[in-house]
Scaffold this active site. Structure first.
Site, PDB file in Angstrom:
ATOM      1  N   ARG A  76      -9.067  13.107  -5.030  1.00  0.00           N
ATOM      2  CA  ARG A  76      -9.214  11.675  -5.304  1.00  0.00           C
ATOM      3  C   ARG A  76      -8.854  10.925  -4.026  1.00  0.00           C
ATOM      4  NH1 ARG A  76      -5.071   7.792  -7.522  1.00  0.00           N
ATOM      5  NH2 ARG A  76      -6.271   5.947  -8.046  1.00  0.00           N
ATOM      6  N   HIS A 119      -8.174   0.516  -3.375  1.00  0.00           N
ATOM      7  CA  HIS A 119      -6.762   0.885  -3.399  1.00  0.00           C
ATOM      8  C   HIS A 119      -6.032  -0.121  -2.490  1.00  0.00           C
ATOM      9  CE1 HIS A 119      -4.074   4.502  -4.519  1.00  0.00           C
ATOM     10  NE2 HIS A 119      -3.274   3.592  -4.015  1.00  0.00           N
ATOM     11  N   GLU A 166      -4.535   0.647  -9.919  1.00  0.00           N
ATOM     12  CA  GLU A 166      -3.332  -0.114 -10.252  1.00  0.00           C
ATOM     13  C   GLU A 166      -3.455  -1.607  -9.965  1.00  0.00           C
ATOM     14  OE1 GLU A 166       0.251   1.583  -8.688  1.00  0.00           O
ATOM     15  OE2 GLU A 166      -0.091   3.538  -9.610  1.00  0.00           O
ATOM     16  N   ASN A 295      -1.761   6.481 -13.990  1.00  0.00           N
ATOM     17  CA  ASN A 295      -0.741   6.844 -12.996  1.00  0.00           C
ATOM     18  C   ASN A 295       0.625   6.709 -13.647  1.00  0.00           C
ATOM     19  OD1 ASN A 295      -2.893   6.993 -11.264  1.00  0.00           O
ATOM     20  ND2 ASN A 295      -2.253   5.306  -9.943  1.00  0.00           N
ATOM     21  N   TYR A 297       4.856   7.529 -13.061  1.00  0.00           N
ATOM     22  CA  TYR A 297       6.016   8.003 -12.300  1.00  0.00           C
ATOM     23  C   TYR A 297       7.297   7.926 -13.123  1.00  0.00           C
ATOM     24  CZ  TYR A 297       2.879   8.017  -8.352  1.00  0.00           C
ATOM     25  OH  TYR A 297       1.824   8.298  -7.520  1.00  0.00           O
ATOM     26  N   GLU A 360      -2.398  10.005 -10.968  1.00  0.00           N
ATOM     27  CA  GLU A 360      -1.270  10.100 -10.017  1.00  0.00           C
ATOM     28  C   GLU A 360      -0.018  10.481 -10.779  1.00  0.00           C
ATOM     29  OE1 GLU A 360      -0.376   6.757  -7.457  1.00  0.00           O
ATOM     30  OE2 GLU A 360      -2.508   6.443  -7.050  1.00  0.00           O
TER      31      GLU A 360
HETATM   32  C1  FCB Z   1       1.329   4.229  -6.680  1.00  0.00           C
HETATM   33  C2  FCB Z   1       0.221   3.991  -5.684  1.00  0.00           C
HETATM   34  C3  FCB Z   1       0.107   5.049  -4.626  1.00  0.00           C
HETATM   35  C4  FCB Z   1       1.452   5.584  -4.178  1.00  0.00           C
HETATM   36  C5  FCB Z   1       2.328   5.926  -5.353  1.00  0.00           C
HETATM   37  C6  FCB Z   1       3.671   6.468  -4.988  1.00  0.00           C
HETATM   38  O1  FCB Z   1       1.739   3.004  -7.207  1.00  0.00           O
HETATM   39  O2  FCB Z   1      -1.019   3.912  -6.352  1.00  0.00           O
HETATM   40  O3  FCB Z   1      -0.669   4.539  -3.580  1.00  0.00           O
HETATM   41  O4  FCB Z   1       2.030   4.731  -3.290  1.00  0.00           O
HETATM   42  O5  FCB Z   1       2.501   4.805  -6.162  1.00  0.00           O
END
Ligand code: FCB
Length: 458
Positions: A76, A119, A166, A295, A297, A360
């Site tokens: 990607r 992006h 995002e 995405n 985290y 992500e």
């Molecule tokens: C996301 C972004 C990516 C990267 C990660 C850690 O928010 O899409 O570009 O920076 O975080």
């Protein structure tokens, strides 16, 4: 125990143009809002910028070799709008030719490309004056033109095209908290910006469908916040619901249901009159997509706002709160809660019934190279643990019925981590920023093993 992934599960790795390419003034590229922002004193940790980044623009062949050597079948990547259209409008053939070679280079190595169009690197020429950038409705139309150009040239060789990455960050960090380009700090601006990003998605999908072969998919990638109320108190629960509207449903509902939630409009009236919303807009935004990119985290723990304390971006009603010491955090300070990913995938499945791919997921570390031994090894067990637990969370969601079709790890190579600069290293592969040498970390080999087995072992 061996836990297999479904047959045909899409394995990949993700990256973004401004974070890796460098060569900001080469090949006819024009400046983007991130060039301007990163050169504004005080905006980026250590005064870092993306001028050189990790020199992927010159090293792309070696970087693709690394992906192929690890057996990662999907990449990607993002196309830089200011390379393809330096002023946001006029085609730069040299810029488009770079991505043409990149895509062919992937195919030659057996790697399937997934392209993201936006992006965050908006051509600076589209952001002039007080009402430019994503405050201008016209930017959505320019995005559709750009989408058509890229779709026409590359579309026959891509698995899918993703319109936006995002948009939450573009709207709320770019115009509300000011942590991202263009660095404005006015919550009332976030809403017209969000709407114009939604419109860009809708118009972009229409433009792409008019040029893409039927076999090439279309998607969008959202960082949906897995919102949890900090307590059972009605005020915290209301704040969490509000944050869900502002952070999540502002994208999900128009894109996947063709409507903005009434509650969202009511709860933000004190910030904006929504006069930017025109008849027919939500139908335009509501275009069929082939999958939703997610995405993830960490989750967002939300409590009611307290005067004098920072609020959740874009709103004065909610604030983010941390977890207790029992929940570990990454070097970014982000809590590690794998079950949040299961909950998020199941919620999206239940509420929106759309095929999902994790586009992500990953963790930053701050390792330094130990050059005493040869070969150089980097034992990033914390990354392996993070990935194992989150892949387990994906399997849990699949077992509970969510239609999750793929996983792209963020990211292949250490790179420019936006406002955090180069300190925070998300790569499976370590990059020595002075020599630009690449050194695979233990996690790269571990991830290659998971892909080869299509299963989690142990
Ligand atoms: C996301 C972004 C990516 C990267 C990660 C850690 O928010 O899409 O570009 O920076 O975080």
């Amino acid at each position: 125990m061996t836990r297999p992934f479904p047959e045909g599960f899409v394995w990949g790795v993700a990256a973004a143009a401004y974070q890796i390419e460098g060569a900001v003034a080469e090949g006819g590229r024009g400046p983007s809002i991130w060039d301007t922002f990163s050169h504004t004193p005080g905006k980026i940790a250590n005064g870092d910028n993306g001028d050189v980044a990790i020199d992927h623009y010159h090293r792309w062949e070696g970087d693709l070799d690394l992906i192929a050597e690890l057996g990662i079948a999907n990449y990607r990547f993002s196309v830089a709008w200011p390379r393809v259209m330096p002023d946001g409008r006029t085609l730069n053939p040299e810029g488009l030719a770079f991505y043409d070679r990149l895509v062919d280079g992937m195919l030659a190595r057996g790697i399937t490309p997934l392209a993201t169009l936006y992006h965050w690197d908006l051509p600076q020429a589209l952001d002039q004056g007080p009402n430019g950038g994503w405050l201008a409705r016209e930017t959505a139309e320019r995005f559709a033109d750009y989408a058509r150009v890229v779709g026409e040239r590359l579309g026959d060789r891509l698995s899918a095209v993703t319109t936006l990455n995002e948009p939450w960050c573009s709207a709320y960090l770019g115009y509300g908290s000011g942590e991202h380009a263009p660095g404005l700090t006015d919550n009332s601006l976030c809403y017209p910006v969000a709407h114009h990003l939604n419109l860009a998605h809708g118009l972009g999908v229409q433009a792409l469908r008019s040029v893409l072969p039927a076999t090439t998919g279309v998607s969008v990638t959202l960082n949906i916040h897995q919102v949890v109320a900090a307590s059972e108190e009605p005020a915290d629960r209301a704040a969490a619901r509000h944050a869900d509207l502002v952070a999540n449903r502002i994208w999900l509902d128009p894109m996947l249901r063709g409507v903005y939630p009434d509650e969202l409009i009511e709860q933000t009236r004190h910030l904006t009159d929504w006069s930017f919303l025109r008849d027919g807009d939500t139908q335009l935004i509501h275009q069929p997509i082939d999958f939703l990119g997610v995405n993830y985290y960490n989750p967002a723990r939300i409590a009611t706002a307290v005067p004098g304390r920072p609020t959740f971006p874009g709103t004065d009603r909610a604030r983010g709160v941390g977890y207790g010491p029992e929940v570990p955090v990454t070097v970014m300070g982000w809590p590690i809660v794998p079950s949040g990913l299961t909950d998020l995938l199941l919620r999206l499945h239940k509420d929106y019934g759309v095929p999902l791919q994790v586009t992500e997921n990953g963790i930053a570390t701050q390792e330094t190279l130990d050059r005493s031994g040869a070969p150089i090894e980097i034992h990033d067990t914390v990354r392996i643990d993070y990935l194992r637990d989150h892949l387990g969370a994906v399997l849990d969601a699949i077992a509970a019925g969510a239609d999750v079709r793929g996983y792209y790890e963020w990211t292949l190579l250490d790179n420019f981590e936006w406002a955090w600069g180069y300190d925070k290293r998300f790569g499976l592969i370590h990059v020595d920023l002075e020599s630009q040498e690449r050194y695979p970390k233990d996690s790269a080999h571990w991830y290659a093993g998971v892909i080869a087995a299509n299963a989690l072992e142990g």
